[in-house]
Design a protein around this motif. Structure first.
Motif, PDB file in Angstrom:
ATOM      1  N   SER A 124       0.836  -1.207   0.000  1.00 34.47           N
ATOM      2  CA  SER A 124       0.000   0.000   0.000  1.00 34.47           C
ATOM      3  C   SER A 124       0.869   1.254   0.000  1.00 34.47           C
ATOM      4  O   SER A 124       0.574   2.229  -0.705  1.00 34.47           O
ATOM      5  N   ALA A 125       1.947   1.237   0.768  1.00 36.91           N
ATOM      6  CA  ALA A 125       2.856   2.390   0.792  1.00 36.91           C
ATOM      7  C   ALA A 125       3.496   2.605  -0.580  1.00 36.91           C
ATOM      8  O   ALA A 125       3.633   3.748  -1.043  1.00 36.91           O
ATOM      9  N   ILE A 126       3.882   1.518  -1.241  1.00 38.31           N
ATOM     10  CA  ILE A 126       4.468   1.627  -2.583  1.00 38.31           C
ATOM     11  C   ILE A 126       3.460   2.229  -3.550  1.00 38.31           C
ATOM     12  O   ILE A 126       3.788   3.104  -4.360  1.00 38.31           O
ATOM     13  N   ARG A 127       2.218   1.751  -3.467  1.00 38.97           N
ATOM     14  CA  ARG A 127       1.176   2.285  -4.349  1.00 38.97           C
ATOM     15  C   ARG A 127       0.975   3.782  -4.135  1.00 38.97           C
ATOM     16  O   ARG A 127       0.838   4.550  -5.095  1.00 38.97           O
ATOM     17  N   GLY A 194       6.251  -4.829  -6.993  1.00 35.69           N
ATOM     18  CA  GLY A 194       7.244  -3.756  -7.048  1.00 35.69           C
ATOM     19  C   GLY A 194       8.191  -3.921  -8.219  1.00 35.69           C
ATOM     20  O   GLY A 194       8.606  -2.930  -8.838  1.00 35.69           O
ATOM     21  N   ALA A 195       8.518  -5.176  -8.551  1.00 33.00           N
ATOM     22  CA  ALA A 195       9.416  -5.432  -9.679  1.00 33.00           C
ATOM     23  C   ALA A 195       8.805  -4.957 -10.992  1.00 33.00           C
ATOM     24  O   ALA A 195       9.512  -4.456 -11.870  1.00 33.00           O
ATOM     25  N   GLY A 196       7.492  -5.104 -11.125  1.00 29.12           N
ATOM     26  CA  GLY A 196       6.826  -4.638 -12.347  1.00 29.12           C
ATOM     27  C   GLY A 196       7.016  -3.148 -12.551  1.00 29.12           C
ATOM     28  O   GLY A 196       7.367  -2.698 -13.655  1.00 29.12           O
ATOM     29  N   TRP A 197       6.817  -2.371 -11.489  1.00 30.61           N
ATOM     30  CA  TRP A 197       7.042  -0.927 -11.602  1.00 30.61           C
ATOM     31  C   TRP A 197       8.511  -0.608 -11.813  1.00 30.61           C
ATOM     32  O   TRP A 197       8.854   0.281 -12.603  1.00 30.61           O
TER      33      TRP A 197
END
Length: 231
Positions: A124-127, A194-197
């Motif tokens: 959620s924090a990454i988003r 996270g790897a996708g981004w």
């Protein structure tokens, strides 16, 4: 007349990058269309979709905004279209659509009760960080083009598009893991998402640097050339 016509003609090579980006966008766009159909048809409510039925407006805004942004944004990477007025008109639609996509993503992250199947520790924090960064990149791109700084505008829009296209790359990352290893646990799910981004942002930075190098090599007023003449 002949040279102007040749510069304006759209060739198959101009569509290689846009076609690849559109292909990468098809899975999240199709998934979004299926979600809208479920909401419209009143599909069975489950633990995985109850949040959408309880509050459908944010997810519909996200799906529509993301779909428009991904499709129009992909075509903005065509060199031939960038030389036409279409590029500017499409950009005036794509930029607001991207803002809708990012803002709705923030709302859903903050206020939806996310099931364990679509989240993991720290995700959620990454988003939230990336959605905010996407908004900032779009705003920076608009400010740059209003000041006539085309290279900076392209760089920031490329970064914003890389973030928006994360869902497409995440499918490519998650699918092999799911097929060959099994459903990822929460921690692995966060890492794969996270790897996708991360993949998209690395590719974006490489493209930006290459484009900057080509622009500098074509410029007759490079700083290092001017310095050499002065010395």
């Amino acid at each position: 007349m002949t040279s102007h016509t040749s510069r304006s003609r759209v060739t198959p090579a101009d569509w290689l990058v846009p076609a690849g980006l559109i292909a990468l966008s098809l899975v999240p766009i199709a998934a979004g269309a299926a979600r809208v159909s479920q909401l419209a048809a009143g599909a069975a409510v489950t633990a995985d979709n109850v949040r959408f039925f309880d509050s459908p407006i944010p997810v519909i805004a996200h799906i529509v905004g993301s779909s428009v942004y991904l499709l129009l944004g992909a075509m903005q990477f065509s060199p031939a279209l960038r030389r036409r007025a279409w590029h500017r008109r499409a950009g005036r639609i794509a930029a607001p659509a991207g803002l809708v996509s990012a803002l709705s993503a923030i709302w859903m992250t903050l206020f939806y009760d996310l099931p364990s199947s679509v989240t993991g520790p720290g995700l959620s924090a990454i988003r939230l960080v990336l959605a905010t960064a996407m908004i900032g990149a779009i705003v920076a791109a608009v400010v740059a083009i209003r000041h006539g700084d085309v290279p900076r505008h392209r760089a920031w829009m490329t970064r914003a598009y890389a973030i928006g296209l994360g869902a497409g790359t995440q499918v490519l990352v998650l699918l092999p893991w799911t097929v060959f290893i099994g459903t990822p646990g929460p921690v692995v799910y966060t890492v794969l998402m996270g790897a996708g981004w991360a993949i998209n942002l690395v590719v974006a930075e490489v493209a930006i640097r290459r484009a900057g190098g080509r622009t500098a090599s074509r410029s007759p007023h490079r700083p290092e050339t001017a310095g050499a003449r002065l010395s």
